[in-house]
Design a protein around this motif. Structure first.
Motif, PDB file in Angstrom:
ATOM      1  N   CYS A 156     -13.128  17.669 -11.187  1.00  0.00           N
ATOM      2  CA  CYS A 156     -13.342  18.867 -10.365  1.00  0.00           C
ATOM      3  C   CYS A 156     -14.766  18.912  -9.820  1.00  0.00           C
ATOM      4  O   CYS A 156     -14.990  19.236  -8.637  1.00  0.00           O
ATOM      5  N   TRP A 157     -15.736  18.589 -10.662  1.00  0.00           N
ATOM      6  CA  TRP A 157     -17.127  18.584 -10.196  1.00  0.00           C
ATOM      7  C   TRP A 157     -17.370  17.438  -9.214  1.00  0.00           C
ATOM      8  O   TRP A 157     -18.224  17.542  -8.328  1.00  0.00           O
ATOM      9  N   ILE A 159     -15.190  16.545  -7.018  1.00  0.00           N
ATOM     10  CA  ILE A 159     -14.714  17.107  -5.751  1.00  0.00           C
ATOM     11  C   ILE A 159     -15.803  17.954  -5.107  1.00  0.00           C
ATOM     12  O   ILE A 159     -16.054  17.877  -3.904  1.00  0.00           O
ATOM     13  N   VAL A 160     -16.481  18.777  -5.927  1.00  0.00           N
ATOM     14  CA  VAL A 160     -17.607  19.578  -5.429  1.00  0.00           C
ATOM     15  C   VAL A 160     -18.709  18.661  -4.904  1.00  0.00           C
ATOM     16  O   VAL A 160     -19.272  18.888  -3.826  1.00  0.00           O
ATOM     17  N   ALA A 163     -17.589  17.164  -1.541  1.00  0.00           N
ATOM     18  CA  ALA A 163     -17.537  18.161  -0.472  1.00  0.00           C
ATOM     19  C   ALA A 163     -18.939  18.573  -0.039  1.00  0.00           C
ATOM     20  O   ALA A 163     -19.245  18.649   1.165  1.00  0.00           O
ATOM     21  N   LEU A 419     -16.223  30.653  -0.668  1.00  0.00           N
ATOM     22  CA  LEU A 419     -15.832  29.266  -0.881  1.00  0.00           C
ATOM     23  C   LEU A 419     -15.778  28.936  -2.370  1.00  0.00           C
ATOM     24  O   LEU A 419     -14.859  28.259  -2.835  1.00  0.00           O
ATOM     25  N   ALA A 420     -16.772  29.428  -3.131  1.00  0.00           N
ATOM     26  CA  ALA A 420     -16.785  29.200  -4.575  1.00  0.00           C
ATOM     27  C   ALA A 420     -15.572  29.841  -5.242  1.00  0.00           C
ATOM     28  O   ALA A 420     -14.976  29.272  -6.169  1.00  0.00           O
ATOM     29  N   PHE A 423     -12.491  27.682  -4.630  1.00  0.00           N
ATOM     30  CA  PHE A 423     -12.517  26.529  -5.540  1.00  0.00           C
ATOM     31  C   PHE A 423     -12.126  26.946  -6.950  1.00  0.00           C
ATOM     32  O   PHE A 423     -11.408  26.231  -7.646  1.00  0.00           O
ATOM     33  N   LEU A 426      -8.361  27.436  -7.124  1.00  0.00           N
ATOM     34  CA  LEU A 426      -7.646  26.167  -7.057  1.00  0.00           C
ATOM     35  C   LEU A 426      -7.838  25.343  -8.320  1.00  0.00           C
ATOM     36  O   LEU A 426      -6.916  24.658  -8.772  1.00  0.00           O
ATOM     37  N   PHE A 427      -9.029  25.420  -8.892  1.00  0.00           N
ATOM     38  CA  PHE A 427      -9.372  24.628 -10.078  1.00  0.00           C
ATOM     39  C   PHE A 427      -9.966  25.557 -11.135  1.00  0.00           C
ATOM     40  O   PHE A 427     -11.193  25.696 -11.232  1.00  0.00           O
ATOM     41  N   LEU A 430     -12.858  24.393 -13.319  1.00  0.00           N
ATOM     42  CA  LEU A 430     -14.107  24.345 -12.557  1.00  0.00           C
ATOM     43  C   LEU A 430     -14.706  25.740 -12.437  1.00  0.00           C
ATOM     44  O   LEU A 430     -15.911  25.931 -12.626  1.00  0.00           O
TER      45      LEU A 430
END
Length: 461
Positions: A156-157, A159-160, A163, A419-420, A423, A426-427, A430
């Motif tokens: 997950c991190w 992905i961050v 992005a 946005l946070a 995320f 979704l996760f 995370l």
């Protein structure tokens, strides 16, 4: 309307905030990225590696008719006391050893049997097979659920990290493609490493994001989260084609290894090898009638025929192909030796097809060797991304401090907060970790002078 003068500081503050999250995401997940890239690169070549490891069970000397399947099963059961038949794998060639999976409790053992003489050539616990060990190292670091959570959190991190890295890379005042689409390899010094990092990140990000997202359904927490959402929508417990934890996998094995009610001990009541062969022969005589009709379908190997159990009330067969869109499930009538029902991949629920296709591509099996090559290049790109990131950090890191980008000193823009939150929804794992980091920073780290300076929090307001 917002003036250009006021918009510029706000964009600068957002840029610094994103840069800071990019830095901390990389700091946490880069060791895991290197680990996942290395173990994943090995797992991509599972078919070739297993073929090499099991080459001694191919091209056997066969000069007559094969033994009946029930006799081969009886030999396998005699090699593993107190076991029952879990599945019989159709041999790929007449000279191949027959693979018989036998179960005891929640454990599986793979027994290799000579197709003609029914002699046991070898046996190994499924969990002890080399590629199974790589699978555990890749998915859970050999730490069980805690390892799965760590890997999921790192994914997950990552992905961050990807992005935010794409946002930081985005050219705003570029002159030409150098340093954006291709690296300036002759520049030397920090420019060389910066270009290597940014350009590699550009080319690898899309494939890396796909690998991260396609692996999440197997993760303990996110996979369970997905299954709960499916059950909420369907109103029932969902039986998926994949497992999300070792416990779930063991439960499935136990059900498949347990005979149906009224048949307990049908392959375990015998007191010796000869008695066991007679008992197993009677219990699994229907297998002899099922092998030919299943083999005639020429399903993608490996093809496994399983007896009735508490997992399925009747005989079943399935293609367990690594290229999951080729998988087929059959329901069989053992008494008549016929196929009752067939379910192809395209008949499965949409989500199962999406996940199955994604997993096949993730494992490098969807479109042959080009898929393996693409996966390998992605793994190498992630390794290059990690090495260049560490080098850049080391080059710019001031003495005595971590070298994190300083906080912006202004309130976080509403768009970044939104946005946070997206995320986090979704996760969830995370989101929980982001909240934990924020609370730790606000309640403890800023109150410790030396720690605050080391982490670059001293100027935060």
């Amino acid at each position: 309307m917002e003036s250009r003068a006021s918009a510029t500081p706000r964009r600068a503050a957002a840029h610094r905030t994103i840069w800071r999250w990019h830095f901390y995401a990389g700091l946490f997940c880069l060791p895991f990225v290197l680990w996942l890239a290395a173990t994943g690169a090995i797992y991509l070549f599972k078919p070739q590696i297993e073929a090499r490891l099991e080459r001694g069970y191919e091209n056997l000397a066969v000069d007559g008719a094969p033994a009946a399947p029930r006799e081969q099963v009886a030999a396998a059961l005699a090699a593993v006391p107190d076991a029952t038949l879990n599945a019989y794998e159709l041999p790929r060639t007449p000279q191949s050893a027959v693979r018989v999976l036998v179960g005891r409790g929640s454990e599986l053992t793979r027994v290799y049997v000579h197709p003609q003489t029914a002699q046991v050539l070898g046996a190994i616990r499924e969990e002890d097979r080399f590629m199974r060990q790589v699978f555990r190292l890749h998915g859970e670091l050999m730490l069980g659920p805690r390892g799965s959570w760590l890997v999921e959190l790192a994914a997950c991190w990552a992905i961050v990290m990807l992005a935010t890295g794409l946002y930081l890379w985005w050219p705003r005042a570029a002159r030409g493609l150098a340093g954006i689409v291709y690296p300036r390899l002759g520049a030397g010094g920090r420019t060389f490493w910066r270009d290597l990092h940014a350009v590699t990140g550009l080319w690898v990000s899309a494939f890396a994001l796909f690998l991260l997202l396609s692996g999440l359904p197997w993760a303990n927490f996110w996979g369970g989260y997905l299954k709960a959402l499916r059950a909420l929508g369907d109103g029932a417990v969902v039986e998926q084609d994949w497992t999300t934890s070792r416990a779930e996998e063991r439960a499935r094995n136990l059900a498949a290894n347990t005979p149906p009610a009224g048949h307990e001990g049908h392959a375990m009541a015998a007191s010796g090898p000869q008695a066991l062969q007679g008992t197993a022969g009677a219990a699994y005589a229907e297998l002899d009638r099922l092998v030919a009709p299943v083999a005639s379908l020429r399903l993608a190997p490996p093809v496994l025929i399983a007896p009735p159990s508490r997992a399925a009330a009747s005989w079943t067969a399935r293609s367990d192909a690594a290229n999951r869109p080729q998988r087929v499930n059959l329901t069989l009538d053992g008494e008549r030796g016929t196929i009752v029902r067939r379910v192809d991949f395209h008949e499965r629920p949409l989500l199962d097809r999406i996940v199955g296709t994604g997993v096949a591509a993730h494992e490098g099996q969807l479109f042959g060797w080009p898929n393996q090559l693409l996966g390998l290049l992605t793994a190498l790109g992630l390794a290059m991304l990690s090495v260049s990131a560490a080098t850049l950090w080391w080059q710019r890191r001031p003495a005595g401090v971590l070298g994190a980008p300083p906080p912006s000193g202004t309130r976080v823009a509403p768009g970044l907060i939104a946005l946070a939150l997206i995320f986090a929804l979704l996760f969830p794992l995370l989101g929980a970790s982001m909240l934990a980091v924020r609370l730790l920073e606000a309640l403890l780290l800023r109150r410790l002078g030396a720690t605050r300076r080391f982490l670059g929090l001293a100027d935060a307001r």
